[in-house]
Design a protein around this motif. Sequence first.
Motif, PDB file in Angstrom:
ATOM      1  N   UNK A 276      23.217 -44.379  14.757  1.00 19.69           N
ATOM      2  CA  UNK A 276      22.977 -43.397  13.694  1.00 19.69           C
ATOM      3  C   UNK A 276      24.015 -42.283  13.732  1.00 19.69           C
ATOM      4  N   UNK A 277      24.389 -41.776  12.583  1.00 21.97           N
ATOM      5  CA  UNK A 277      25.381 -40.706  12.492  1.00 21.97           C
ATOM      6  C   UNK A 277      24.936 -39.488  13.302  1.00 21.97           C
ATOM      7  N   UNK A 278      25.865 -38.982  14.111  1.00 22.92           N
ATOM      8  CA  UNK A 278      25.575 -37.818  14.937  1.00 22.92           C
ATOM      9  C   UNK A 278      24.967 -38.139  16.282  1.00 22.92           C
ATOM     10  N   UNK A 279      24.548 -39.386  16.487  1.00 27.07           N
ATOM     11  CA  UNK A 279      23.914 -39.788  17.740  1.00 27.07           C
ATOM     12  C   UNK A 279      24.795 -40.732  18.563  1.00 27.07           C
ATOM     13  N   UNK A 280      25.980 -41.033  18.088  1.00 27.43           N
ATOM     14  CA  UNK A 280      26.812 -42.038  18.749  1.00 27.43           C
ATOM     15  C   UNK A 280      27.112 -41.674  20.196  1.00 27.43           C
ATOM     16  N   UNK A 281      27.623 -40.484  20.415  1.00 28.00           N
ATOM     17  CA  UNK A 281      28.033 -40.097  21.771  1.00 28.00           C
ATOM     18  C   UNK A 281      26.845 -40.050  22.720  1.00 28.00           C
ATOM     19  N   UNK A 282      25.724 -39.497  22.280  1.00 31.51           N
ATOM     20  CA  UNK A 282      24.541 -39.397  23.142  1.00 31.51           C
ATOM     21  C   UNK A 282      24.030 -40.784  23.526  1.00 31.51           C
ATOM     22  N   UNK A 283      23.972 -41.695  22.555  1.00 33.36           N
ATOM     23  CA  UNK A 283      23.479 -43.042  22.835  1.00 33.36           C
ATOM     24  C   UNK A 283      24.450 -43.813  23.719  1.00 33.36           C
ATOM     25  N   UNK A 284      25.751 -43.646  23.472  1.00 34.38           N
ATOM     26  CA  UNK A 284      26.749 -44.318  24.303  1.00 34.38           C
ATOM     27  C   UNK A 284      26.651 -43.844  25.742  1.00 34.38           C
ATOM     28  N   UNK A 285      26.512 -42.542  25.944  1.00 31.97           N
ATOM     29  CA  UNK A 285      26.396 -42.016  27.313  1.00 31.97           C
ATOM     30  C   UNK A 285      25.124 -42.515  27.987  1.00 31.97           C
ATOM     31  N   UNK A 286      24.021 -42.603  27.242  1.00 31.28           N
ATOM     32  CA  UNK A 286      22.777 -43.124  27.822  1.00 31.28           C
ATOM     33  C   UNK A 286      22.961 -44.561  28.278  1.00 31.28           C
ATOM     34  N   UNK A 287      23.607 -45.380  27.448  1.00 33.19           N
ATOM     35  CA  UNK A 287      23.856 -46.771  27.819  1.00 33.19           C
ATOM     36  C   UNK A 287      24.816 -46.850  29.001  1.00 33.19           C
ATOM     37  N   UNK A 288      25.860 -46.020  29.003  1.00 36.44           N
ATOM     38  CA  UNK A 288      26.842 -46.042  30.084  1.00 36.44           C
ATOM     39  C   UNK A 288      26.190 -45.727  31.435  1.00 36.44           C
ATOM     40  N   UNK A 289      25.343 -44.699  31.468  1.00 33.01           N
ATOM     41  CA  UNK A 289      24.686 -44.334  32.723  1.00 33.01           C
ATOM     42  C   UNK A 289      23.723 -45.427  33.171  1.00 33.01           C
ATOM     43  N   UNK A 290      22.949 -45.972  32.246  1.00 34.13           N
ATOM     44  CA  UNK A 290      22.003 -47.028  32.606  1.00 34.13           C
ATOM     45  C   UNK A 290      22.730 -48.281  33.075  1.00 34.13           C
ATOM     46  N   UNK A 291      23.798 -48.656  32.386  1.00 33.72           N
ATOM     47  CA  UNK A 291      24.563 -49.841  32.783  1.00 33.72           C
ATOM     48  C   UNK A 291      25.238 -49.646  34.130  1.00 33.72           C
ATOM     49  N   UNK A 292      25.702 -48.439  34.412  1.00 35.28           N
ATOM     50  CA  UNK A 292      26.341 -48.184  35.710  1.00 35.28           C
ATOM     51  C   UNK A 292      25.376 -48.477  36.850  1.00 35.28           C
ATOM     52  N   UNK A 293      24.158 -47.956  36.741  1.00 36.53           N
ATOM     53  CA  UNK A 293      23.175 -48.188  37.795  1.00 36.53           C
ATOM     54  C   UNK A 293      22.829 -49.664  37.914  1.00 36.53           C
ATOM     55  N   UNK A 294      22.597 -50.325  36.785  1.00 33.79           N
ATOM     56  CA  UNK A 294      22.205 -51.739  36.811  1.00 33.79           C
ATOM     57  C   UNK A 294      23.333 -52.628  37.340  1.00 33.79           C
ATOM     58  N   UNK A 295      24.554 -52.379  36.880  1.00 32.07           N
ATOM     59  CA  UNK A 295      25.682 -53.201  37.329  1.00 32.07           C
ATOM     60  C   UNK A 295      25.955 -52.977  38.804  1.00 32.07           C
ATOM     61  N   UNK A 296      25.814 -51.722  39.276  1.00 32.75           N
ATOM     62  CA  UNK A 296      26.024 -51.448  40.703  1.00 32.75           C
ATOM     63  C   UNK A 296      25.034 -52.232  41.562  1.00 32.75           C
ATOM     64  N   UNK A 297      23.766 -52.213  41.178  1.00 35.49           N
ATOM     65  CA  UNK A 297      22.747 -52.963  41.933  1.00 35.49           C
ATOM     66  C   UNK A 297      23.034 -54.456  41.863  1.00 35.49           C
ATOM     67  N   UNK A 298      23.382 -54.946  40.680  1.00 34.64           N
ATOM     68  CA  UNK A 298      23.631 -56.379  40.512  1.00 34.64           C
ATOM     69  C   UNK A 298      24.839 -56.838  41.323  1.00 34.64           C
ATOM     70  N   UNK A 299      25.922 -56.068  41.301  1.00 33.54           N
ATOM     71  CA  UNK A 299      27.112 -56.452  42.055  1.00 33.54           C
ATOM     72  C   UNK A 299      26.833 -56.494  43.556  1.00 33.54           C
ATOM     73  N   UNK A 300      26.085 -55.509  44.044  1.00 32.87           N
ATOM     74  CA  UNK A 300      25.742 -55.511  45.471  1.00 32.87           C
ATOM     75  C   UNK A 300      24.875 -56.717  45.822  1.00 32.87           C
ATOM     76  N   UNK A 301      23.919 -57.046  44.963  1.00 33.56           N
ATOM     77  CA  UNK A 301      23.045 -58.192  45.225  1.00 33.56           C
ATOM     78  C   UNK A 301      23.825 -59.505  45.196  1.00 33.56           C
TER      79      UNK A 301
END
Length: 313
Positions: A276-301
């Motif tokens: 949605x217009x005006x929400x791009x950066x906030x949503x991208x950052x939310x996905x980036x932070x969530x993916x960082x945690x998930x990918x870190x756990x997955x790579x270690x496993x």
Amino acid sequence: MTGLLADLAIGAAILALAAGMVAARSAFTATAFFIAYGLLLGLAWVRLGAVDIALTEAAIGAGLSGVLLLTAAARLAARPVATERAPGPLLTALIALCCAAVAVAIGAAILSLPEPTPSLAAEVAANLPATALGNPVAGVLMSYRALDTLLESAVVVLAVVGVWSLTPPGGWGGFPGPFHLRVESGPLALLARLLPPIGIVIALHILWVGKDAPGGKFQAAAILAAMWLLAWMAGLATPPRIASRRLRFAVSAGAGLFLAIGVAGALAEGAFLAYPAGWTKALVLAVEFALTASIAVALALLVMGPPEEEDRA
């Protein structure tokens, strides 16, 4: 002239390491060549001005993948070698011919590109300000190539599922990987206590600046995974059982949030993964932070491997 000589030296070293990797007789030697090969590729990407790709290559292509291959080589060495018939000279020549044909085809495709090469770079650059992201790589990956990024995160989750499916009978639900006794002294004990706090800060910095400068989730996740693995190998951190719902949620949360935002975009904007217009950066950052945690756990496993025993003292 100096830059040209440096580029030629890097290119020659990359080809030499690639040849050594193919000709190596042992898995450990081939893996050592692979790690050096990945590091030199990272240097080559720096020379090409692609710092984001260089960071990814060094962190994941050489670092974490190298550790994964070293672990696999060690496990293979500990098992009895099955007697297999080595390929004969005819089959070897056929394989070499096919590899050469693929290399020639790729080279011909690159050399046959028209001048100037067709590109959408101008159109993308003109529309990137709408994302409010200063790093064009992050903007492209999370907007124009968001579906690719989503699929990549899903592949990581499926890779963990594939590794866990190799769990031997009686080990399902147990702790991932082999058990490591606590190391009280020596270089490993020192590094396992000293590096994780520093690595976590560096990873968070790389993640945060990734919106405006080279960096991002994959590089940060590789560093976080390496810090966890370091503490795990020193016996300072015991991973949860793979039966833990919290662990499974941690692995899948990033991809799940990305998918949910994509579906919300389809409902609100009429297109999957539309922000949605005006929400791009906030949503991208939310996905980036969530993916960082998930990918870190997955790579270690992935490096730890499947459970090897049911209970531990």
